[in-house]
Write an enzyme that holds these catalytic residues in place. Structure first.
Site, short mmCIF file in Angstrom:
data_model
loop_
_atom_site.label_atom_id
_atom_site.label_comp_id
_atom_site.label_asym_id
_atom_site.label_seq_id
_atom_site.Cartn_x
_atom_site.Cartn_y
_atom_site.Cartn_z
N ILE A 94 9.05 5.01 -0.08
CA ILE A 94 9.43 3.70 0.45
C ILE A 94 8.59 2.59 -0.18
O ILE A 94 9.10 1.51 -0.48
CB ILE A 94 9.30 3.68 1.98
CG1 ILE A 94 10.31 4.64 2.61
CG2 ILE A 94 9.49 2.27 2.53
CD1 ILE A 94 10.17 4.79 4.12
N GLY A 95 7.30 2.83 -0.41
CA GLY A 95 6.44 1.80 -0.99
C GLY A 95 6.95 1.33 -2.34
O GLY A 95 6.96 0.13 -2.63
N THR A 101 0.84 -1.20 0.00
CA THR A 101 0.00 0.00 0.00
C THR A 101 0.87 1.25 0.00
O THR A 101 2.03 1.23 0.41
CB THR A 101 -0.94 0.03 1.21
OG1 THR A 101 -0.16 0.12 2.42
CG2 THR A 101 -1.80 -1.23 1.26
N GLY A 102 0.29 2.34 -0.48
CA GLY A 102 1.03 3.61 -0.50
C GLY A 102 2.23 3.58 -1.42
O GLY A 102 3.27 4.17 -1.10
N TYR A 109 -0.20 11.80 14.24
CA TYR A 109 0.59 10.80 13.52
C TYR A 109 1.34 9.91 14.50
O TYR A 109 1.32 8.68 14.38
CB TYR A 109 1.55 11.51 12.57
CG TYR A 109 2.47 10.60 11.79
CD1 TYR A 109 2.03 9.97 10.63
CD2 TYR A 109 3.78 10.38 12.21
CE1 TYR A 109 2.87 9.14 9.90
CE2 TYR A 109 4.63 9.55 11.49
CZ TYR A 109 4.17 8.95 10.33
OH TYR A 109 5.02 8.13 9.63
N SER A 114 7.07 4.77 13.20
CA SER A 114 7.95 5.92 13.02
C SER A 114 8.78 6.08 14.27
O SER A 114 8.88 5.16 15.08
CB SER A 114 7.11 7.17 12.72
OG SER A 114 7.91 8.20 12.19
#
Length: 281
Positions: free
Chosen positions: A35-36, A27-28, A192, A178
């Site tokens: 990064i995806g 995903t993404g 986030y 993260s």
């Protein structure tokens, strides 16, 4: 059944295509600088067929802008290690609670009816603040995309795997966290940090839950990676915190994630793994 105490000499020889015949959803994966995309290229290079999920409206709203999905897909296709594998892409707004299950079903169908690897790389950027400026809308937006959608993806993925023959090999889930648990945390990105922290906290619980289905679950913290979002003094200040004086690049966490998808990593589950190149928080 007892596990073999020692690998045979043949077992020790590394397969250049350890994911041949496997399938993966990333995903993404909508930007070649992200990064995806790097993860998808690594999985493809290892022999997997890959479904690339994207949500272009999110990128359009960001300072870095969107990429051409056709070129992203072509880049991943060019990395295919197995000529019989395929690369497919498709959209999905994961803030919609109905989309995760739809995405799992679509990806599995597009890749031949079986989905082995789920890499939940997507996240909401922006729409955040510190303790003084945060509001319910910001918190809800990050919850919907960064956490709720990941759990719904995992739920749908497990239901799909449960319909396969018992303990079908290759089941892998990788989520992304993260640096919220290191150094001074992320006080300027409270929503986030909260939602990414939730993913890290639930990793072991998911790993225990999915073990009966022969699925490993791990979470990767990639550290600061140069995906084009930082420039100028901020970029230089962060670079100075690495021993080598430079940021991570997308392929740094991608190598770890691709390895976690292989059989070599079958004994690794329930872990939150930092891939930060010695970053000093």
């Amino acid at each position: 059944m007892r596990r073999l105490p020692q690998p045979t000499p043949v077992d020790l020889r590394r397969d250049p295509l350890p994911l041949r015949g496997r399938t993966a959803l990333v995903t993404g994966a909508s930007r070649r600088a992200g990064i995806g995309h790097a993860v998808a290229r690594r999985l493809a290079a290892y022999g997997a067929s890959v479904y690339l999920h994207h949500h272009v409206p999110h990128d359009v709203a960001m300072p870095w802008g969107s990429d051409r999905i056709e070129e992203v897909t072509a880049s991943v296709r060019a990395a295919l290690g197995d000529p019989g594998a395929r690369v497919v892409d498709g959209p999905g707004d994961l803030s919609d609670p109905a989309v995760p299950a739809q995405l799992i079903a679509t990806a599995a169908s597009a890749l031949g009816g079986r989905l082995d690897v789920l890499v939940a790389n997507h996240a909401l950027s922006g729409s955040d603040g510190n303790l003084d400026t945060i509001d319910a809308g910001m918190l809800d937006a990050h919850w919907a995309v960064d956490t709720r959608s990941v759990l719904l993806l995992v739920q749908a993925y497990v239901r799909h795997r449960a319909a396969l023959p018992p303990r079908t090999p290759g089941g892998r889930v990788v989520t992304m966290t993260s640096g919220q648990d290191h150094g001074g945390g992320m006080p300027g990105e409270l929503a986030y940090a909260l939602q990414k922290g939730a993913l890290a906290s639930v990793t072991r619980t998911l790993a225990t839950t999915l073990a009966e289905h022969a699925i490993t679950v791990n979470t990767v913290n990639p550290g600061p990676v140069d995906t084009g979002y930082a420039t100028g003094e901020t970029y230089d200040a962060v670079a100075a915190l690495f021993p080598g004086g430079s940021w991570g690049v997308p392929d740094d966490p991608a190598r770890l994630i691709a390895w976690l998808a292989t059989d070599e990593a079958g004994w690794i589950t329930g872990q939150v793994i930092d891939s930060e190149g010695g970053f000093r928080h």
